[in-house]
Write a protein that holds these residues in place. Structure first.
Motif, PDB file in Angstrom:
ATOM      1  N   GLN A   1      36.062  -6.259  36.520  1.00  0.00           N
ATOM      2  CA  GLN A   1      35.009  -5.974  35.536  1.00  0.00           C
ATOM      3  C   GLN A   1      35.544  -5.069  34.431  1.00  0.00           C
TER       4      GLN A   1
ATOM      5  N   LYS B   1      35.997  -5.848  30.361  1.00  0.00           N
ATOM      6  CA  LYS B   1      35.455  -4.925  29.362  1.00  0.00           C
ATOM      7  C   LYS B   1      36.542  -4.445  28.415  1.00  0.00           C
ATOM      8  N   ASN B   2      37.709  -4.123  28.966  1.00  0.00           N
ATOM      9  CA  ASN B   2      38.825  -3.668  28.126  1.00  0.00           C
ATOM     10  C   ASN B   2      39.278  -4.756  27.162  1.00  0.00           C
TER      11      ASN B   2
ATOM     12  N   ILE C   1      26.844  -9.397  34.405  1.00  0.00           N
ATOM     13  CA  ILE C   1      25.946  -9.020  33.294  1.00  0.00           C
ATOM     14  C   ILE C   1      24.569  -9.645  33.487  1.00  0.00           C
TER      15      ILE C   1
ATOM     16  N   THR D   1      26.893  -9.124  24.553  1.00  0.00           N
ATOM     17  CA  THR D   1      27.994  -9.203  25.517  1.00  0.00           C
ATOM     18  C   THR D   1      28.271 -10.653  25.907  1.00  0.00           C
TER      19      THR D   1
ATOM     20  N   PHE E   1      32.372 -11.827  35.541  1.00  0.00           N
ATOM     21  CA  PHE E   1      31.868 -10.811  34.613  1.00  0.00           C
ATOM     22  C   PHE E   1      30.530 -11.254  34.007  1.00  0.00           C
TER      23      PHE E   1
ATOM     24  N   GLU F   1      36.723  -5.257  24.415  1.00  0.00           N
ATOM     25  CA  GLU F   1      36.844  -4.164  23.439  1.00  0.00           C
ATOM     26  C   GLU F   1      38.085  -4.368  22.573  1.00  0.00           C
TER      27      GLU F   1
END
Length: 738
Positions: free
Chosen positions: A336, A340-341, A395, A412, A391, A344
């Protein structure tokens, strides 16, 4: 009445008076300007001398005299005035003398205009203006232009070093080089520009070698950009416009091409540092200066690609190490964090792509290729497609519990879909996502239909209907299932005599849409048998054309456990419930008795009994007591079981479905390849082997990257099945068989 002929000496004497007056005017002496009468007198004199009959037609002599007059003026006045002048003073004198010479030529050309009208055309000799320029060229320019070149280049060099110079003077001086070409640029190019460009190369080569050692990358680029601006300004101020492209190319080469790798890879200030420190202005400048160089952006885009690849790969390695070290207690927690990394990272570099690199296609390609590198790596055996599907599932399931707003969830999900474009095996993602979607739709009461439909819409728009058609069918099935359940409840109310005596919910699914599940011919307890029979009776009133297959492994049951400390509601699977209900009729059951009554395979029964007797909740007592199940064990209901909660969910051990998902995808791919080949052949009718391979890969690349060997194998299979055939005259050509 005839007119007397004008003798040459008499006529030229009149002309000499006018010429001497013109010389005095040019010398700045006190002299009145030419009046119209004076001008007409001189013009008429030439006219008459040219229109007399031979031998008194003096046109040729006057043409010669015109040239000699200019030669004498240059020899007696212009050249002596330049003799003792040096540097800028010589340049000023030359410019002034050239200006006066042009005035001289202008007036003489007006006086001798009749020659231009007739004699020059008849004799095909140079025009008066051209003769005037040629006189100056031969007598003055040829003698002084090397010196003038030195002076001009010296002044330009001074200006580059920061001194103030007379730009107007330089402009006028350089115009002389242009005008000496008589309409051609050869004098300007050969006598000034060639050496000027070489001197420019030398100058900026010296500067670049110094700056690359002393300055940071941003400072170097700032200086380079300023230099380029000044050179463009130099062209607009005094150089000929034709020099701009050549000049800028020389400066760019010396400042930006020669040291490009050393510059962009500077350890403390190169491109990597600019990205790290978010130096937007400096990155924008890098793009601006290299965008003006042929293939300059290729170099920057390549460094950009390498940097993004390294950053993304580092995130993957961190996740791999963290998973291996089991640093997190949350299953899949590191995956996860990884997604996210990467999301970003994608946001950051998309910002750079748009704001610094003007969304240039080279940088789009570089970003795509970089993300494709690390977005297709595995983490602890999990393919990227599975990680991304997990992922998205996280969410959609946890959005509410994590208090994410609808806007954040939508944003997202949008990012997840964009990231999926870099994943090669999108069909693997689709299968993992379909498995997780099934669980959400069937077991997660908090599922938000709007969000589910939203991401499917995004996926469909981005990758086409084949990716989402089954999943859309699943969502529709659940909606229809709710309608079926309402109808079933109405049916029970209207037929109380058939009521099973239990609260009973059935979800009817369409086989083609949902993942394949392991089917058991489970011998249900009598309580459950009646429920199944009632629903069959109801469903037959709705349709006669569909067959119901019961997937008990997906079922959930709520059982009231009457334990001595307190009653507890047990939430269990249908299989677990079937095991527990056996103990309503028997106090003790052996392993073999349970197998016989439920008709379950040994592996499945061992897994079920373990969850009820050896795991967290020991609802059954096992004899002999141990942490594993054997076929010689016997089981007894545990009346003393208790828990602090009044309702507990007894979980089944997780099943690793990864292998099955991959197998399912591998089974489906041959059909997808077949379909693509047939579509192409149906459209083309006749096609070469290489074209068919290429177009098949292109069509399927939206879902996965097919293996060429697999395509060839499917082609052979389709030939065997008479869908296509090889051309009899050319074995590398295929024909479609309708």
């Amino acid at each position: 009445m005839g007119c007397e002929n004008i003798e040459f000496d008499q006529g030229w004497g009149e002309m000499e008076k006018g010429i001497e007056k013109l010389k005095r005017i040019l010398a700045g002496e006190k002299e009145t300007p030419f009046t119209s009468r004076e001008y007409m007198t001189l013009y008429t004199t030439i006219y008459n001398m040219c229109n007399q009959k031979a031998p008194h037609d003096y046109s040729e002599q006057l043409y010669d005299k015109y040239k000699k007059t200019l030669d004498e003026y240059i020899t007696s006045i212009v050249l002596p005035s330049l003799k003792d002048k040096h540097d800028e003073f010589m340049l000023r004198e030359l410019v002034e003398r050239w200006l006066n010479h042009k005035i001289m030529v202008k007036w003489l050309t007006r006086f001798f205009h009749y020659l231009d009208r007739y004699f020059i055309i008849q004799k095909s000799v140079p025009a008066l203006n051209e003769v005037g320029t040629t006189c100056f060229l031969n007598l003055v320019y040829e003698d002084v232009h090397p010196t003038i070149q030195d002076i001009v280049l010296s002044l330009i060099d001074k200006e580059r070093e920061g001194d103030q110079i007379d730009r107007a003077l330089l402009k006028n001086a350089l115009e002389i080089f242009v005008e000496m070409g008589l309409g051609q640029m050869n004098r300007y190019q050969d006598d000034f520009e060639a050496r000027f460009l070489q001197e420019t190369t030398n100058y900026y080569s010296r500067k670049a070698s110094k700056w690359i050692e002393e300055d940071s990358c941003p400072d170097y680029l700032l200086k380079s950009e300023e230099c380029l601006k000044k050179e463009v300004d130099r062209v607009s101020s005094y150089l000929h416009s034709s020099s701009e492209t050549k000049l800028i190319k020389k400066v760019q080469h010396e400042l930006l091409v020669v040291y490009v790798n050393q510059l962009l890879e500077k350890e403390d200030s190169g491109i990597k540092v600019l990205f790290r420190d978010d130096k937007v202005d400096d990155l924008s400048r890098t793009y601006r200066v290299y965008n003006k160089i042929s293939q300059g952006l290729d170099l920057v885009a390549n460094v950009f690609k390498q940097h993004v690849t390294i950053e993304g790969t580092a995130f993957v390695q961190q996740a791999e190490e963290a998973t291996s070290n089991q640093a997190s207690n949350t299953p899949g927690g590191h995956e996860q964090v990884l997604v996210k990394n990467i999301l970003e990272l994608h946001d950051n570099y998309m910002t750079y792509l748009n704001s610094c690199f003007q969304n240039h296609n080279l940088f789009q390609k570089a970003l795509k290729e970089a993300f494709e590198v690390f977005c297709n790596k595995t983490v602890n055996g999990s393919p990227s497609a599975e990680i991304l599907a997990s992922f998205a599932d996280h969410i959609l399931r946890k959005g509410g519990s994590e208090k994410l707003s609808d806007e954040v969830i939508e944003e997202t999900l949008e990012k997840v879909v964009k990231l999926l474009q870099y994943v090669i095996d999108k069909d693997v993602f689709a299968e993992f996502y379909r498995k997780k979607l099934a669980r959400r739709l069937l077991f997660d009461r908090g599922t938000n239909d709007d969000h589910e439909r939203s991401i499917l819409s995004k996926l469909k728009q981005q990758f086409g209907a084949p990716l989402t058609s089954k999943m859309e069918g699943m969502v529709t099935d659940v909606v229809l299932a709710k309608e079926h359940q309402s109808s079933f409840q109405e049916y029970l109310r209207n037929n109380p005599d058939v009521h099973p005596g239990l609260d009973f919910t059935v979800t009817v699914l369409t086989t083609g849409f949902w993942p394949s599940y392991k089917w058991f011919d489970l011998s249900l307890p009598s309580e459950m048998v009646k429920c199944v029979k009632v629903f069959k009776g109801f469903y037959e009133t709705k349709t006669k054309h569909r067959k119901l297959t019961w997937i008990f492994s997906l079922g959930t049951s709520h059982i009231n456990g009457k334990f001595e400390p307190k009653p507890i509601e047990l939430i269990v699977s249908t299989h677990q419930a079937a095991v527990l209900l056996l103990f309503n009729a028997s106090e003790r059951l052996s392993y073999s008795e349970i197998v016989a009554q439920l008709n379950l395979a040994h592996d499945d029964l061992i897994r079920l009994l373990h969850t009820l007797s050896c795991a967290k909740y020991k609802i059954l007592n096992k004899e002999p007591s141990s942490k594993s199940i054997s076929q010689s064990d016997s089981f007894k209901f545990n009346p003393n079981f208790t828990d602090k909660m009044r309702r507990i969910k007894v979980p089944l051990p997780p099943v690793d479905e990864r292998k099955k998902v991959i197998e399912d995808v591998d089974k489906d791919r041959p059909y997808a390849i077949d379909a693509a080949i047939v579509r192409i052949m149906k459209s083309r009718k006749v096609i070469t082997h290489q074209q068919l391979i290429s177009e098949t890969i292109e069509q399927l690349s939206r879902m996965f990257k097919p293996n060429i060997k697999a395509i060839k194998k499917r082609i052979e299979d389709l030939i065997t099945r008479d869908y296509i055939e090889r051309d009899r005259d050319n074995s590398h050509m295929f024909r479609y068989l309708a």
